[in-house]
Design a protein around this motif. Structure first.
Motif, mmCIF file in Angstrom:
data_model
loop_
_atom_site.group_PDB
_atom_site.id
_atom_site.type_symbol
_atom_site.label_atom_id
_atom_site.label_comp_id
_atom_site.label_asym_id
_atom_site.label_seq_id
_atom_site.Cartn_x
_atom_site.Cartn_y
_atom_site.Cartn_z
ATOM 1 N N ARG A 137 10.504 -81.949 82.686
ATOM 2 C CA ARG A 137 9.695 -81.443 81.510
ATOM 3 C C ARG A 137 8.525 -82.161 81.190
ATOM 4 O O ARG A 137 7.398 -81.726 80.778
ATOM 5 N N GLU A 140 5.856 -80.684 83.056
ATOM 6 C CA GLU A 140 5.297 -79.502 82.495
ATOM 7 C C GLU A 140 4.406 -79.835 81.198
ATOM 8 O O GLU A 140 3.234 -79.182 81.002
ATOM 9 N N ASP A 229 11.460 -77.717 71.656
ATOM 10 C CA ASP A 229 11.673 -77.367 72.981
ATOM 11 C C ASP A 229 13.049 -78.460 73.340
ATOM 12 O O ASP A 229 13.391 -78.284 74.584
ATOM 13 N N PHE A 230 13.172 -79.251 72.820
ATOM 14 C CA PHE A 230 14.089 -80.442 73.288
ATOM 15 C C PHE A 230 15.611 -80.283 72.342
ATOM 16 O O PHE A 230 15.661 -79.767 71.139
#
Length: 255
Positions: A137, A140, A229-230
């Motif tokens: 991640r 990204e 997003d986590f």
């Protein structure tokens, strides 16, 4: 000539002829007693010139400027500008093809690609150092940040990440932070591991990797989307690590 004969002679459609009439590029011919337009050789000459100019890449507004000057004095200037514009496009295409070739000739495209050659090389050099979902991640996010970064910011970003990868001690700390964050995937937000992970993450994050902490808006829509997003506990740990970094930055500024 009828409109269909004119269009066929020049190699365009009757719709195109009517469009040029509407724009004022091609003068309307006189009509016969039966109401049909009667096109002359002059109309064919002008229409052919319009076609040649548009095929060279001139826009219709530029074509109008050229046609308005019966002596053709502006044509050289217009075509020179067009040639210069095409040269810029060619240079941009060559540069893009060079970047594509560098990616295609590389050993492998990174999963986050395409990215800059510098970041791709860094990913390739550090791939063996980290084995964690959270590390993936991170890559990204680095690719995202680099996309909008200026050349100077991109250079600073690459240098900061390279410095981490070049320090075995910092790599070990980063892997520990990643493991702690991975373990929070299914944890509750009040899990004591949140603070531990946050402090470990803050400890291994280079200050040079962050912008001026005084300018960070903790309520920005970008950060909200980022945290969303986590998993909740992971997001809390990352949010807390940013707070720690900001607190440390404030103390450093005061000192």
């Amino acid at each position: 000539m009828r409109i269909g004969e004119l269009a066929e002679a020049v190699g365009v459609t009757t719709r195109t002829v009517r469009h040029y009439h509407h724009l004022g590029l091609l003068a309307e011919p006189e009509r016969r007693t039966n109401g049909y337009r009667d096109y002359t050789l002059r109309h064919a000459v002008v229409l052919a010139r319009i076609r040649r100019l548009t095929e060279l890449g001139l826009g219709l507004a530029e074509v109008r400027d050229v046609l308005a000057d019966e002596a053709g004095k502006d044509l050289v200037e217009v075509l020179t500008e067009l040639d210069e514009d095409l040269a810029r496009q060619e240079a941009a295409i060559r540069e893009r093809r060079g970047r594509l070739r560098a990616l295609l000739d590389g050993e492998a495209l990174p999963a986050e690609g395409p990215v800059s050659p510098e970041l791709a090389a860094l990913f390739a050099e550090t791939a063996h150092l980290y084995d964690s979902p959270m590390a993936a991640r991170d890559r990204e996010v680095l690719a995202l940040v680099e996309t909008a970064a200026s050349p100077a910011e991109r250079e600073r970003l690459i240098a900061a990440v390279s410095a981490v990868a070049g320090s075995p001690e910092t790599v070990a700390m980063a892997n520990e932070a990643y493991a702690l964050l991975d373990a929070l995937a299914d944890a509750a937000p009040d899990d004591p591991g949140v603070e531990t992970a946050a402090r470990r993450l803050a400890a291994c994050t280079p200050r040079s990797l962050l912008p001026d902490t005084s300018t960070i808006d903790r309520d920005s829509s970008f950060l909200r989307a980022f945290y969303a997003d986590f998993a909740p506990a992971q997001a809390d740990a990352i949010r807390r690590s940013l707070e720690i970094l900001m607190e440390d930055g404030s103390r450093g500024a005061d000192g």
